[in-house]
Scaffold this motif. Structure first.
Motif, PDB file in Angstrom:
ATOM      1  N   SER A   1      74.651 -29.054  91.292  1.00 17.70           N
ATOM      2  CA  SER A   1      74.936 -28.613  89.917  1.00 17.70           C
ATOM      3  C   SER A   1      73.701 -28.087  89.209  1.00 17.70           C
ATOM      4  O   SER A   1      73.785 -27.164  88.387  1.00 17.70           O
ATOM      5  N   GLN A   2      72.545 -28.682  89.496  1.00 13.78           N
ATOM      6  CA  GLN A   2      71.325 -28.309  88.777  1.00 13.78           C
ATOM      7  C   GLN A   2      70.982 -26.834  88.916  1.00 13.78           C
ATOM      8  O   GLN A   2      70.247 -26.270  88.088  1.00 13.78           O
ATOM      9  N   VAL A   3      71.511 -26.164  89.957  1.00 19.60           N
ATOM     10  CA  VAL A   3      71.244 -24.742  90.174  1.00 19.60           C
ATOM     11  C   VAL A   3      71.696 -23.931  88.945  1.00 19.60           C
ATOM     12  O   VAL A   3      71.124 -22.888  88.631  1.00 19.60           O
ATOM     13  N   PHE A   4      72.687 -24.451  88.216  1.00 17.33           N
ATOM     14  CA  PHE A   4      73.221 -23.766  87.048  1.00 17.33           C
ATOM     15  C   PHE A   4      72.104 -23.364  86.074  1.00 17.33           C
ATOM     16  O   PHE A   4      72.151 -22.310  85.455  1.00 17.33           O
ATOM     17  N   PHE A   5      71.082 -24.187  85.974  1.00 14.55           N
ATOM     18  CA  PHE A   5      70.012 -23.933  85.003  1.00 14.55           C
ATOM     19  C   PHE A   5      68.860 -23.106  85.569  1.00 14.55           C
ATOM     20  O   PHE A   5      67.990 -22.663  84.827  1.00 14.55           O
ATOM     21  N   GLN A   6      68.899 -22.889  86.903  1.00  8.42           N
ATOM     22  CA  GLN A   6      67.750 -22.323  87.600  1.00  8.42           C
ATOM     23  C   GLN A   6      67.315 -20.936  87.106  1.00  8.42           C
ATOM     24  O   GLN A   6      66.132 -20.703  86.886  1.00  8.42           O
ATOM     25  N   ALA A   7      68.280 -20.056  86.976  1.00  5.72           N
ATOM     26  CA  ALA A   7      67.932 -18.669  86.636  1.00  5.72           C
ATOM     27  C   ALA A   7      67.829 -18.437  85.128  1.00  5.72           C
ATOM     28  O   ALA A   7      67.509 -17.347  84.682  1.00  5.72           O
ATOM     29  N   ILE A   8      68.105 -19.475  84.350  1.00  3.57           N
ATOM     30  CA  ILE A   8      68.065 -19.306  82.886  1.00  3.57           C
ATOM     31  C   ILE A   8      66.619 -19.199  82.422  1.00  3.57           C
ATOM     32  O   ILE A   8      65.740 -19.917  82.920  1.00  3.57           O
ATOM     33  N   HIS A   9      66.370 -18.285  81.517  1.00  5.14           N
ATOM     34  CA  HIS A   9      65.025 -18.061  80.959  1.00  5.14           C
ATOM     35  C   HIS A   9      64.459 -19.393  80.441  1.00  5.14           C
ATOM     36  O   HIS A   9      65.159 -20.148  79.765  1.00  5.14           O
ATOM     37  N   PRO A  10      63.202 -19.712  80.769  1.00  5.60           N
ATOM     38  CA  PRO A  10      62.651 -21.034  80.395  1.00  5.60           C
ATOM     39  C   PRO A  10      62.806 -21.354  78.907  1.00  5.60           C
ATOM     40  O   PRO A  10      63.031 -22.508  78.547  1.00  5.60           O
ATOM     41  N   ASP A  11      62.707 -20.327  78.061  1.00  5.42           N
ATOM     42  CA  ASP A  11      62.812 -20.588  76.626  1.00  5.42           C
ATOM     43  C   ASP A  11      64.218 -21.020  76.210  1.00  5.42           C
ATOM     44  O   ASP A  11      64.415 -21.610  75.150  1.00  5.42           O
ATOM     45  N   ASP A  12      65.207 -20.676  77.008  1.00 12.02           N
ATOM     46  CA  ASP A  12      66.590 -20.992  76.652  1.00 12.02           C
ATOM     47  C   ASP A  12      67.115 -22.216  77.400  1.00 12.02           C
ATOM     48  O   ASP A  12      68.174 -22.747  77.070  1.00 12.02           O
ATOM     49  N   ARG A  13      66.340 -22.638  78.399  1.00 16.83           N
ATOM     50  CA  ARG A  13      66.888 -23.621  79.340  1.00 16.83           C
ATOM     51  C   ARG A  13      67.207 -24.967  78.683  1.00 16.83           C
ATOM     52  O   ARG A  13      68.299 -25.505  78.847  1.00 16.83           O
ATOM     53  N   ALA A  14      66.287 -25.467  77.873  1.00 19.26           N
ATOM     54  CA  ALA A  14      66.479 -26.785  77.263  1.00 19.26           C
ATOM     55  C   ALA A  14      67.718 -26.774  76.367  1.00 19.26           C
ATOM     56  O   ALA A  14      68.522 -27.716  76.357  1.00 19.26           O
ATOM     57  N   ARG A  15      67.848 -25.684  75.619  1.00 13.49           N
ATOM     58  CA  ARG A  15      68.979 -25.550  74.685  1.00 13.49           C
ATOM     59  C   ARG A  15      70.309 -25.614  75.459  1.00 13.49           C
ATOM     60  O   ARG A  15      71.262 -26.275  75.044  1.00 13.49           O
ATOM     61  N   ILE A  16      70.339 -24.931  76.586  1.00 12.73           N
ATOM     62  CA  ILE A  16      71.581 -24.884  77.356  1.00 12.73           C
ATOM     63  C   ILE A  16      71.847 -26.245  78.020  1.00 12.73           C
ATOM     64  O   ILE A  16      72.982 -26.701  78.120  1.00 12.73           O
ATOM     65  N   ARG A  17      70.765 -26.923  78.405  1.00 15.00           N
ATOM     66  CA  ARG A  17      70.933 -28.276  78.972  1.00 15.00           C
ATOM     67  C   ARG A  17      71.594 -29.203  77.952  1.00 15.00           C
ATOM     68  O   ARG A  17      72.484 -29.980  78.277  1.00 15.00           O
ATOM     69  N   ILE A  18      71.137 -29.075  76.709  1.00 14.66           N
ATOM     70  CA  ILE A  18      71.717 -29.918  75.661  1.00 14.66           C
ATOM     71  C   ILE A  18      73.186 -29.590  75.467  1.00 14.66           C
ATOM     72  O   ILE A  18      74.048 -30.470  75.349  1.00 14.66           O
TER      73      ILE A  18
END
Lengths: 647, 215
Positions: free
Chosen positions: A55-72
């Motif tokens: 599942s963690q792959v879902f966040f892999q390609a997301i831009h680092p600046d947006d990643r935390a927000r999407i994780r939340i």
């Protein structure tokens, strides 16, 4: 566990919707299933997507600046939030960046526990750029947008829209909030959804009271009305047109008042023109009067001198002598008249001196009272510490006497005449014709018949009189006016019919207060002069003859010249010349000009300048003896003696 | 001395929005069970403002009188939660949750009770979710109904200081074709908000990882 759709099914479905990828996350197995587009975007094998990857792959390609927000956000979904709708940047394997809109939802089991999380990705890069352009267009252009679907109570608006109305930025606003900023009585900015009429157009200009600072502004609205089924959709813009509106109003105001402003300007101009015309008239009259007086003076002098000489030569016949005396008296009265005319023309010869006005009036009180007669009384009202004035005592006396006589004539039944004096500080332009300074204000006041406005306006014009033919010269007030102006003061009359008249003289106050000098007519007896060689110059033949005769009678040897150049000729031929007597006003060369030339050649020559005009040119002072016309033999003899003495 | 409170921004704000989203999702789910599948709730925006500003935000958007359901909460952080509707919306909401089966008079009669119950569901879901997500427990008082202006609901008066802060949420109620909108406000003092912020940081660390970037 929900049944998995086949990858072919997903693929064809997504192609049709234009999606860029789809995912299904099995929460309990911690596995992510994707279609081939998702795999391509994220850069892993499509087969891995079908078989499931962590599942963690879902966040892999997301831009680092947006990643935390999407994780939340994902954590929120896994904890029970129903909808997932987020935008974020994805970095593709080739390094290119794509804005993605992910829309997903959670799947719950019977116990409301989250078992799966699925959704699709849509590439919104193009939309993002368009949005950015639109946002910049709005903020840079000051344009706010709105969209309203009929029947709804809220309107979708842009931040700029809110700012224009002075509201806090929001994505949607209730209609009543928007229409609440309209100035009372204005139509609604957004039509109330309850009315069923479809608006025809969105063109309009509205007056609002901004919600934050209460400023009144003008807002223009433009846009389109789109019909949808039975209803409609309004899409439009608003922008501030306050500046334009204010300019329009100012222009209209200017336009509306144009006529009255033109009339006002014309009236001012008319008054100025009238004043100018009056001034020109007085100037012309002054020149005419001065000219006549000058010529008349010369004639009078010729007559009086001739009479004086004649008197010496005729036999001792009492009758003849009386007739000559009468004729001489007539010439003296004529001379007095020309003095007044010159006074009006401001060309009289004034002897300016410091005068204590109280002493002056005291000295002439008896004279005035005699002149007035028993039915009239004189009351003088002078404060202490009055400053002296600069004036010609004789002329001032004459002026006051004249005013007193006028006052008497205004009160045929008798009455009281008041003479008052006061010091007054005049500021610039407070009184027409006066510069700023200290003045003494002398008024002669009666409570007689007064004057109407028409008479008052013409009162100081020369030759204007109300006293009837033969009773007055019409020169009295104009002479006083001329006197005052020649002394850098002014003369004012105020009067109303039936209530009386106040005549006021403003004269410059003199700084030094001096006791009035007793004015003695000092007749200096000149020692008899030896026979002299004299050149007499005058362009007027009559005067020249007269002067020559008078001098010859005094025992002098006289040569005559009718012009300056002729006189120069004679002077050069005659080295033993004693005296030059010349007229001032001559064509081609004036007396002063002649004297200048003569002084260069014969600096010690005695000179007399005869003039009928009040003022000698300032440069012509020094040892030049001045002789006022008309002069008699005595005056001439004295002048000759003085000239010889100072030369 | 007035303490400074730095605004909740960035990830803390995202986390709080997400937690509130979970809360209203749960509330919607509960309401659905009460009235059938008619209710959708979402939280488009969240803000921390002072009381005056909160009152102004509401009065800017709502001209009519307001009606509110109030519940106090206490725990690691304490405060007062309000579910606020424009008064004109309240009967509409009652009708929505009661399914249009009641007469107009019955709706008016039931308004108080129905609003208290609806408010309780929504506020309870939000607060319980917060407590749950932040791994703390909160206790709540029973709901009360208030009517009044923005100023009175946010307890702004001349005597009381209005320095207290308000966690302000604008929520959309999509109930079939009815237009109902409402607001959730949580009034907290600065110490409570600082504790909330600390708990949000713990939550973020749990979800995102210490550096926030772990893939």
């Amino acid at each position: 566990m929900a049944s998995m759709p086949s990858s072919e099914q997903i693929h064809s479905l997504l192609t049709a919707t234009g999606a860029s990828g789809a995912w299904y996350c099995d929460v309990s197995a911690n596995k992510l299933y994707t279609d081939s587009r998702f795999a391509e975007l994220y850069g892993f094998e499509p087969q891995d997507g079908i078989m499931g990857i962590p599942s963690q792959v879902f966040f892999q390609a997301i831009h680092p600046d947006d990643r935390a927000r999407i994780r939340i956000a994902v954590a929120g979904v896994l904890a029970g939030a129903e909808l997932f709708s987020k935008e974020f940047r994805v970095i593709a394997p080739d390094g290119s960046m794509h804005w993605m809109h992910a829309r997903g939802q959670s799947h719950l089991d019977d116990q409301d526990e989250v078992i799966a999380f699925s959704g699709v990705l849509v590439d919104v890069s193009e939309r993002k750029r368009t949005e950015e352009r639109l946002r910049i267009a709005q903020s840079a252009g000051g344009v706010g947008t709105f969209e309203y679907v009929d029947g709804f109570a809220t309107v979708t608006v842009s931040d700029e829209f809110c700012r224009l109305l002075g509201l806090h930025p929001a994505v949607s606003l209730p209609i009543q909030t928007i229409n609440g900023v309209m100035l009372p009585g204005q139509p609604q900015l957004i039509p109330n959804g309850r009315t069923k009429d479809i608006p025809e157009s969105l063109e309009g200009i509205f007056q609002i009271v901004r919600n934050d600072d209460g400023r009144q502004c003008w807002i223009a609205r433009r846009g389109e009305v789109l019909r949808e089924g039975g209803g409609y959709r309004l899409i439009g813009v608003i922008y501030d047109v306050t500046t334009t509106k204010l300019q329009e109003a100012a222009l209209r105001e200017l336009n509306d008042t144009l006529e009255s402003r033109v009339a006002e300007e014309l009236a001012i101009r008319h008054v100025a023109e009238e004043a100018l015309r009056q001034a020109q008239k007085m100037e012309a009259l002054g020149q005419l009067t001065g000219g006549i007086a000058h010529d008349f003076n010369n004639l009078l002098m010729a007559i009086s001198s001739s009479l004086a000489l004649l008197k010496k030569r005729i036999p001792d016949d009492p009758q003849a002598h009386r007739m000559i005396a009468n004729a001489l008296q007539g010439t003296q009265r004529g001379a007095a008249l020309t003095q007044r005319m010159l006074a009006f023309a401001r060309r009289q010869d004034l002897q300016s001196e410091q005068i204590d006005i109280v002493a002056l009036v005291d000295g002439m009180q008896l004279l005035i009272e005699r002149t007035l007669g028993p039915a009239w009384t004189l009351q003088c009202d002078f404060p202490h510490d009055l400053p002296a004035v600069l004036a010609d005592a004789n002329q001032l006396e004459l002026a006051l006497l004249n005013l007193a006589v006028n006052a008497r004539d205004a009160m045929p039944e008798g009455g009281m005449i008041r003479i008052t004096a006061a010091e007054e500080r005049v500021t610039a332009e407070a009184i027409p014709g006066l510069t700023a300074g200290r003045y003494l204000k002398i008024s002669v006041i009666d409570n007689g018949t007064g004057m109407d406005d028409e008479t008052l306006a013409r009162a100081t014009e020369p030759f204007f009189t109300t006293k009837g033919v033969g009773k007055g010269t019409g020169l009295g007030l104009s002479m006083i006016d001329g006197l005052a102006k020649q002394l850098h003061g002014t003369f004012m009359l105020s009067s109303s019919a039936g209530l009386g008249t106040t005549a006021t003289l403003y004269l410059l106050a003199s700084d030094k207060v001096v006791a009035s000098q007793p004015r003695l007519s000092v007749v200096e007896m000149e020692a008899p002069v030896r026979p002299l060689k004299i050149v007499a110059v005058d362009d007027d033949f009559l005067i020249l003859m007269n002067t020559t005769d008078l001098l010859a009678d005094l025992g002098h040897h006289v040569m005559d010249a009718s012009s300056g150049s002729e006189a120069l000729e004679l002077i050069r031929q005659c080295p033993d010349l004693d005296l030059l007597i010349t007229d001032q006003a001559m064509p081609n060369m004036t007396g002063t000009q002649l004297l200048e030339l003569v002084v260069k050649e014969r600096p010690n020559l005695a000179v007399i300048l005869a003039t009928g005009y009040g003022e000698l040119p300032p440069e012509a002072r020094g040892n030049i003896v001045k002789l006022s016309k008309p002069f008699d033999q005595d005056d001439l003899a004295k002048a000759v003696a003085q000239a010889i003495r100072v030369a | 001395m007035v303490e400074k409170f730095e605004a909740i921004v960035g990830l803390e704000r995202d986390a709080l929005t997400e937690i509130m989203n979970i809360g209203v999702s749960r509330a919607a789910s509960s309401l659905r069970k009460m009235v059938g599948d008619q209710v959708h709730l979402s939280v488009p925006s969240i803000d921390v403002v002072n009381r005056r500003r909160a009152a102004r935000l509401i009065s800017e958007r709502e001209i009519s009188e307001l009606i509110a359901v109030r519940q106090d909460f206490s725990g690691p952080f304490s405060g007062r939660a309000l579910l606020i509707f424009p008064e004109t919306n309240s009967l509409e909401l009652v009708r929505a949750v009661t399914g249009d089966e009641l007469s107009a008079q019955e709706v008016i009669d039931m308004e108080h009770e129905a609003l208290a119950e609806t408010g309780n569901v929504i506020l309870n879901s939000c607060l319980a979710t917060m407590a749950n997500m932040l791994k703390r427990s909160l206790s709540m008082t029973i709901p009360e109904i208030l009517r009044g202006s923005g100023d009175s609901l946010f307890e702004i008066s001349d005597e009381s200081s209005s320095d207290g802060l308000v966690l302000f949420l604008y929520i959309d109620f999509a109930v079939k074709k009815r237009d109902i909108r409402g607001y959730i406000a949580m009034m907290m003092d600065i110490p409570s908000l600082e504790i909330l912020r600390e708990l949000l940081r713990e939550f973020i660390a749990r979800v995102v990882g210490a550096d926030g970037l772990n893939a």
